[in-house]
Design an enzyme around this catalytic site. Structure first.
Site, mmCIF file in Angstrom:
data_model
loop_
_atom_site.group_PDB
_atom_site.id
_atom_site.type_symbol
_atom_site.label_atom_id
_atom_site.label_comp_id
_atom_site.label_asym_id
_atom_site.label_seq_id
_atom_site.Cartn_x
_atom_site.Cartn_y
_atom_site.Cartn_z
ATOM 1 N N CYS A 8 22.022 -18.197 -10.786
ATOM 2 C CA CYS A 8 23.222 -17.958 -11.740
ATOM 3 C C CYS A 8 23.132 -16.603 -11.741
ATOM 4 O O CYS A 8 21.900 -15.838 -12.025
ATOM 5 C CB CYS A 8 22.886 -18.647 -13.224
ATOM 6 N N CYS A 14 21.819 -15.246 -15.367
ATOM 7 C CA CYS A 14 20.573 -15.105 -15.472
ATOM 8 C C CYS A 14 19.609 -14.316 -14.677
ATOM 9 O O CYS A 14 18.847 -13.652 -15.299
ATOM 10 C CB CYS A 14 20.087 -16.727 -15.126
ATOM 11 N N ASP A 16 31.865 -5.185 -17.255
ATOM 12 C CA ASP A 16 32.478 -6.008 -16.239
ATOM 13 C C ASP A 16 32.518 -5.282 -14.894
ATOM 14 O O ASP A 16 33.176 -4.193 -14.718
ATOM 15 C CB ASP A 16 33.727 -6.475 -16.796
ATOM 16 N N HIS A 35 20.476 -19.775 -20.563
ATOM 17 C CA HIS A 35 21.681 -20.425 -19.718
ATOM 18 C C HIS A 35 22.270 -21.499 -20.436
ATOM 19 O O HIS A 35 21.824 -22.751 -20.562
ATOM 20 C CB HIS A 35 21.019 -20.800 -18.310
ATOM 21 N N ASN A 56 36.235 -17.505 -21.721
ATOM 22 C CA ASN A 56 36.890 -18.700 -21.087
ATOM 23 C C ASN A 56 35.832 -19.820 -20.789
ATOM 24 O O ASN A 56 34.754 -19.654 -20.497
ATOM 25 C CB ASN A 56 37.160 -18.195 -19.595
ATOM 26 N N HIS A 58 28.033 -19.580 -17.237
ATOM 27 C CA HIS A 58 26.912 -19.075 -18.087
ATOM 28 C C HIS A 58 27.848 -18.478 -19.129
ATOM 29 O O HIS A 58 28.453 -17.303 -18.824
ATOM 30 C CB HIS A 58 26.264 -18.144 -17.415
ATOM 31 N N HIS A 73 29.748 -16.519 -21.779
ATOM 32 C CA HIS A 73 29.985 -15.237 -21.987
ATOM 33 C C HIS A 73 31.087 -14.846 -22.722
ATOM 34 O O HIS A 73 32.320 -15.478 -22.626
ATOM 35 C CB HIS A 73 29.928 -14.225 -20.668
ATOM 36 N N HIS A 75 34.146 -12.161 -23.292
ATOM 37 C CA HIS A 75 34.766 -10.907 -22.957
ATOM 38 C C HIS A 75 35.280 -9.995 -23.956
ATOM 39 O O HIS A 75 35.708 -10.223 -24.808
ATOM 40 C CB HIS A 75 36.016 -11.111 -21.896
#
Ligand code: 5GP
Ligand code: ZN
Length: 112
Positions: free
Chosen positions: A3, A6, A29, A45, A86, A97, A99, A101
């Site tokens: 991942c 991770c 990003d 995770h 998302n 994993h 997240h 934005h």
């Protein structure tokens, strides 16, 4: 487990880390969609919001405060920004994993 987030959390893969504590980190990003495009990520995770339980209450609160912190550092707090997660296939999630934005620095268009 293979991942990318991770791996970044464990400092095995390089990233531009702009905030970090024991539970969460924020990176730039790699393919920015706005003048400011950051990703706020729990170190644990967790795949999507589907997987959240009350055990994650603390880390999600810390994640929210990390977002507040970096929006001040990047001087987008006053001008405004979007926070987007998302989730899954229809959500367009590429990295499994969880997240958030953070998009700002200019007007951000989207579906909402
Ligand atoms: P998703 O579609 O899963 O919500 O978005 C994943 C985001 O992670 C994308 O905007 C993509 O550019 C970013 N990303 C993927 N791999 C890396 C990486 O190795 N480093 C950084 N900094 N960002 C990444
Ligand atoms: Zn992971």
């Amino acid at each position: 487990m293979d991942c990318i987030f991770c791996s970044i959390a464990q400092h095995k893969t390089d990233a531009d880390i702009v905030f970090e504590n024991d539970q969460v980190f924020v990176i730039k990003d790699i393919n920015p969609k706005a003048k400011v495009h950051l990703l706020a990520i729990p170190k644990e995770h967790i795949v999507t919001f589907n997987d959240l339980t009350m055990d994650n209450f603390g880390v999600m609160s810390v994640l929210a405060l990390a977002i507040k912190n970096v929006t001040e550092d990047f001087q987008i707090a006053d001008s405004g920004y979007k926070v987007i997660a998302n989730n899954g296939s229809n959500g367009g999630q590429a990295v499994p994993h969880l997240h958030l934005h953070i998009l700002g620095g200019e007007p951000i268009r989207g579906v909402t």
